[in-house]
Design a protein around this motif. Structure first.
Motif, mmCIF file in Angstrom:
data_model
loop_
_atom_site.group_PDB
_atom_site.id
_atom_site.type_symbol
_atom_site.label_atom_id
_atom_site.label_comp_id
_atom_site.label_asym_id
_atom_site.label_seq_id
_atom_site.Cartn_x
_atom_site.Cartn_y
_atom_site.Cartn_z
ATOM 1 N N ASN A 1 2.253 3.311 -3.467
ATOM 2 C CA ASN A 1 2.459 3.206 -5.182
ATOM 3 C C ASN A 1 1.762 4.454 -5.684
ATOM 4 O O ASN A 1 0.478 4.546 -5.657
ATOM 5 C CB ASN A 1 1.888 1.728 -5.523
ATOM 6 C CG ASN A 1 2.828 0.713 -4.875
ATOM 7 O OD1 ASN A 1 4.102 0.545 -5.310
ATOM 8 N ND2 ASN A 1 2.327 0.056 -4.064
ATOM 9 N N ILE A 2 2.505 5.009 -6.132
ATOM 10 C CA ILE A 2 1.827 6.231 -7.070
ATOM 11 C C ILE A 2 2.425 6.094 -8.672
ATOM 12 O O ILE A 2 3.502 5.912 -9.095
ATOM 13 C CB ILE A 2 2.337 7.727 -6.739
ATOM 14 C CG1 ILE A 2 1.875 7.799 -5.133
ATOM 15 C CG2 ILE A 2 1.724 8.639 -7.411
ATOM 16 C CD1 ILE A 2 2.148 9.038 -4.355
ATOM 17 N N GLU B 1 2.528 11.742 -12.113
ATOM 18 C CA GLU B 1 2.819 13.000 -11.028
ATOM 19 C C GLU B 1 2.150 12.597 -9.724
ATOM 20 O O GLU B 1 2.548 13.009 -8.587
ATOM 21 C CB GLU B 1 2.697 14.061 -11.825
ATOM 22 C CG GLU B 1 3.647 14.574 -12.892
ATOM 23 C CD GLU B 1 4.967 14.465 -12.721
ATOM 24 O OE1 GLU B 1 5.220 15.142 -11.457
ATOM 25 O OE2 GLU B 1 5.851 14.090 -13.192
ATOM 26 N N GLY B 2 0.884 12.312 -9.744
ATOM 27 C CA GLY B 2 -0.073 12.223 -8.565
ATOM 28 C C GLY B 2 -0.472 13.744 -7.847
ATOM 29 O O GLY B 2 -0.474 13.632 -6.764
ATOM 30 N N VAL C 1 -0.383 12.400 -4.176
ATOM 31 C CA VAL C 1 0.804 12.817 -3.309
ATOM 32 C C VAL C 1 0.428 13.353 -1.935
ATOM 33 O O VAL C 1 0.929 13.009 -0.927
ATOM 34 C CB VAL C 1 1.490 14.014 -4.061
ATOM 35 C CG1 VAL C 1 2.539 14.719 -3.167
ATOM 36 C CG2 VAL C 1 2.054 13.504 -5.473
ATOM 37 N N VAL D 1 7.112 5.699 -0.492
ATOM 38 C CA VAL D 1 6.465 5.835 -1.668
ATOM 39 C C VAL D 1 7.455 5.306 -2.893
ATOM 40 O O VAL D 1 8.381 5.446 -2.953
ATOM 41 C CB VAL D 1 6.410 7.426 -1.736
ATOM 42 C CG1 VAL D 1 5.753 7.889 -3.173
ATOM 43 C CG2 VAL D 1 5.516 7.928 -0.734
ATOM 44 N N ARG E 1 7.183 5.106 -7.010
ATOM 45 C CA ARG E 1 6.736 5.606 -8.447
ATOM 46 C C ARG E 1 6.678 4.404 -9.294
ATOM 47 O O ARG E 1 7.705 3.746 -9.731
ATOM 48 C CB ARG E 1 7.565 6.759 -8.980
ATOM 49 C CG ARG E 1 7.583 7.878 -7.815
ATOM 50 C CD ARG E 1 6.269 8.911 -8.135
ATOM 51 N NE ARG E 1 6.352 9.727 -7.282
ATOM 52 C CZ ARG E 1 5.383 10.903 -7.338
ATOM 53 N NH1 ARG E 1 4.545 10.871 -8.344
ATOM 54 N NH2 ARG E 1 5.370 11.826 -6.724
ATOM 55 N N SER F 1 4.640 2.948 -13.139
ATOM 56 C CA SER F 1 3.983 3.087 -14.309
ATOM 57 C C SER F 1 2.594 2.601 -14.329
ATOM 58 O O SER F 1 1.724 2.998 -14.976
ATOM 59 C CB SER F 1 4.570 2.837 -15.584
ATOM 60 O OG SER F 1 4.942 1.160 -15.639
ATOM 61 N N ASN G 1 -5.551 11.076 -11.729
ATOM 62 C CA ASN G 1 -4.542 11.942 -12.243
ATOM 63 C C ASN G 1 -5.202 12.655 -13.541
ATOM 64 O O ASN G 1 -4.710 13.781 -13.769
ATOM 65 C CB ASN G 1 -3.392 11.046 -12.845
ATOM 66 C CG ASN G 1 -2.574 10.552 -11.652
ATOM 67 O OD1 ASN G 1 -2.488 11.233 -10.761
ATOM 68 N ND2 ASN G 1 -1.764 9.552 -12.021
#
Length: 285
Positions: free
Chosen positions: A160-161, A164-165, A208, A220, A222, A224, A244
């Protein structure tokens, strides 16, 4: 006349950082007193360390234990949920004429911060200065060992990212953190430790880049923010957001608002000959 190095230590806590640190200190022929709270979960401590259970709020009892064991250095490994327990331990250290206090940092640089967790840590360090108790701060960035936790990999099966990572931050293995700390505390002279700030970094990666180390083993996602169903979701959200924003680099200067990659590992050389572990190596990827 040359100074002598420190030989006697008290370690507050017996968890993730404390246990390997105790082993490292003992390996350097140091005397180690482990201080845990009476309510703390029982743990098997390294052979050779002495253990006492004392309420961290009991200043007199702590001071007595420090004096009776000739403690020169107190190292706090109190976790982020219990940082309000640190001030009385520092007061006890001062009362017992302890020469150096190592506050529980072990994360992003805190100097210059006024809000949140980093602000709490910074204010405590400032209180040590006000009390005339020498300190040594250690900035390490994120724990390499906790990268799966950072992604909530075991709970969700996904990497989980948040955001933008792509901003890089500092990652250091727990074994490197504790090995470095034990080395400098037992090899540097007091004048090199008093009111010093150490910045170490084992690896420099973005979210990333970390996810890419896993190849195609996990999808992966994405997101919030981490949902309430993920344990300690707000903390994990904060950790990723800090990465970040750039503040999770050990070279970040909160006053200037910028990162210095050379500064990030400026203390690595104080542990001569050591090979710092990469994220790929620690995670066995």
């Amino acid at each position: 006349m040359s100074e002598t190095t420190y030989k006697t230590f008290a370690v507050l806590g017996a968890g993730t950082v404390a246990t390997p640190l105790i082993k490292e200190l003992l390996a350097h022929n140091a005397s180690v007193l482990v201080v845990t709270r009476p309510s703390a979960r029982a743990r098997v401590l390294p052979a050779g360390a002495k253990h006492v259970a004392i309420d961290y709020a009991d200043i007199d009892a702590l001071a007595t234990a420090f004096r009776e064991n000739n403690v020169e250095v107190v190292v706090s490994t109190i976790n982020h949920d219990n940082l309000d327990a640190q001030p009385p331990t520092a007061e006890a250290a001062k009362k017992a004429n302890v020469e150096l206090y190592v506050p529980s940092e072990y994360g992003a640089p805190t100097a210059g911060h006024t809000e949140g967790l980093l602000g709490v840590k910074n204010r405590f360090a400032e209180s040590l200065t006000a009390a005339g108790l020498p300190f040594a701060r250690l900035y390490v960035g994120n724990f390499v060992d906790w990268i799966p936790y950072l992604f909530a990999l075991s709970e969700t099966g996904k990497l989980n990212i948040i955001g933008e990572g792509t901003t890089r931050g500092s990652f250091t293995a727990v074994s490197d953190i504790t090995g470095f700390l034990a080395y400098v505390l037992t090899h540097l002279q007091p004048s090199q430790l008093h009111n010093a700030t150490f910045r170490i970094e084992g690896d420099r990666k973005s979210l990333v880049e970390l996810a890419s180390l896993y190849g195609d083993k996990f999808p992966v996602a994405r997101i919030s923010a981490f949902p309430a169903t993920v344990e300690n979701g707000p903390l994990r959200t904060w950790l990723q957001s800090a990465l970040n924003s750039g503040i999770a680099s050990t070279g970040f200067d909160a006053v200037k608002g910028k990162d210095d990659e050379d500064l990030a590992r400026s203390s690595n050389s104080l542990w001569p000959g050591h090979q710092w572990k990469s994220a790929k190596e620690v995670l066995d990827l």
